[in-house]
Design an enzyme around this catalytic site. Sequence first.
Site, short mmCIF file in Angstrom:
data_model
loop_
_atom_site.label_atom_id
_atom_site.label_comp_id
_atom_site.label_asym_id
_atom_site.label_seq_id
_atom_site.Cartn_x
_atom_site.Cartn_y
_atom_site.Cartn_z
CG PHE A 94 -2.21 -0.70 1.04
CD1 PHE A 94 -3.41 -0.08 1.33
CD2 PHE A 94 -2.25 -2.01 0.55
CE1 PHE A 94 -4.62 -0.72 1.15
CE2 PHE A 94 -3.45 -2.67 0.37
CZ PHE A 94 -4.65 -2.02 0.67
N GLY A 95 0.45 2.27 -0.71
CA GLY A 95 1.23 3.49 -0.84
C GLY A 95 1.87 3.64 -2.20
N GLY A 96 1.95 2.53 -2.95
CA GLY A 96 2.43 2.59 -4.32
C GLY A 96 3.88 3.00 -4.46
CG HIS A 112 14.28 43.51 0.93
ND1 HIS A 112 15.08 43.23 -0.17
CD2 HIS A 112 15.07 44.12 1.84
CE1 HIS A 112 16.30 43.70 0.08
NE2 HIS A 112 16.32 44.24 1.30
#
Length: 454
Positions: free
Chosen positions: A35-37, A440
Amino acid sequence: MKHYDLVVIGAGSGNVLVGPEFAEWRTAVVEQDRFGGTCLNRGCIPSKMFVVAADAATGVGAAARLGVHARLDHVDWPAIRDRVFGRIDPLHESAVRYRRDTGTDVYTEPARFVAPRVLEVGGETITADTMVVATGSRPVVPPIPGLSDVAFHTSDTIMRIDGVPESLVVIGGGFIAAELGHVFGAFGSRVTIVQQGPRLLMAEDEQVSQRFTEIVAQRHRLLLGHRAQAVEARPGGVAVQVAADGGTGPTETVEAAALLVATGRRSNADLLDATAGGLDLDEHGHIAADASFRTSVPGVWTLGDATNHFQLKHRANAEVRVVRHNILHPDDLITASAAPVPHAVFADPQIASVGLTEQEARARGIRHVVSVRDYADTAYGWALEDTTSFVKLLADPRERLLLGAHVIGPMAATLIQPLLQALACGQTVDRIARDVVYIHPALTEVVEQALLAL
């Protein structure tokens, strides 16, 4: 045979599709790997964790230009690797457990279509009214003679090795070669990159690609315009025979302790027997889909690397949102944003880009004006003692809208964000140059100056 309301094939970006909106649906997720590829397990997330460590290592020597003289004593590769995967690896089991605890069936065997909306998974047959194919991609392994007979790495494997190789040959000159070449070079490997094209990162704006190549050539050996002809094992490593002039010129042999093949990625649609499921493929093997991500089979949708050519996690995540909406609202289909898709290369230097490159604008006959601003023209650029970084912008001179934005240098992936917003929201150059107050002396002033010059 089990029947579902929704089956998602692939648990990378596809896994997040199954949300609370589907609480009353009978759902399943099919994932034969982790899972998560790619992104979580062997792609963008672990590689960037390695890149941060590599940046820290190179920063030690680079600090001398600021009058800070330091020495890098030791790189603890096991500690670096274990920090990365010690965080990532437990997520697979927790994701599977979460899905099952919340009522979604999880299949962890290889799947293949045997008919439209019919899958064979680990000896079982499952069907669904709605399917989403999100099977991702895998590394391309080119047909180089001898390659199958030697131990070589791809991006899938090299981040888990036991130690930093003394030397590394990289075949390919794109994202993966740039990022992992930086990682292993920073940790002490002698890196040689074999690239068929005349520059690294050939898909980038030519000016950016040329600058990146010049910088990397000071750290690694670059064999540009060379093709890998053959590979063979040698004691303690590999030998790669390369030929100049794109493969037609003189040859030489490059030896190294390790070999990384980084020649691109391909869709996993073929591993799914997509055509047996009635799915049409394009000429590159991706699943064909319309702008709403409908495939040739009613009820079957697709997203991510299985269908698109971007190979970018943020694009796949955007497609998940579209597909989820369209499944739930079939009478009110939407499409993905038409805004250009950005990308970043987390190498050294970092690169970020969106929209047209100058060479694309010229080739397509698109009217444009160009502005290039160096980091060195800003106060923060002075603080960095930066002499190589710049922002490059292209715009339509009549519409006064950005056509493309390209950044090379520190924090490029962050600096480009206001330019992405301008492109997506149709803001004119005048508006983002003059109606915004830039801090800045932050580095964002280089973006402001490039816009004002434009």
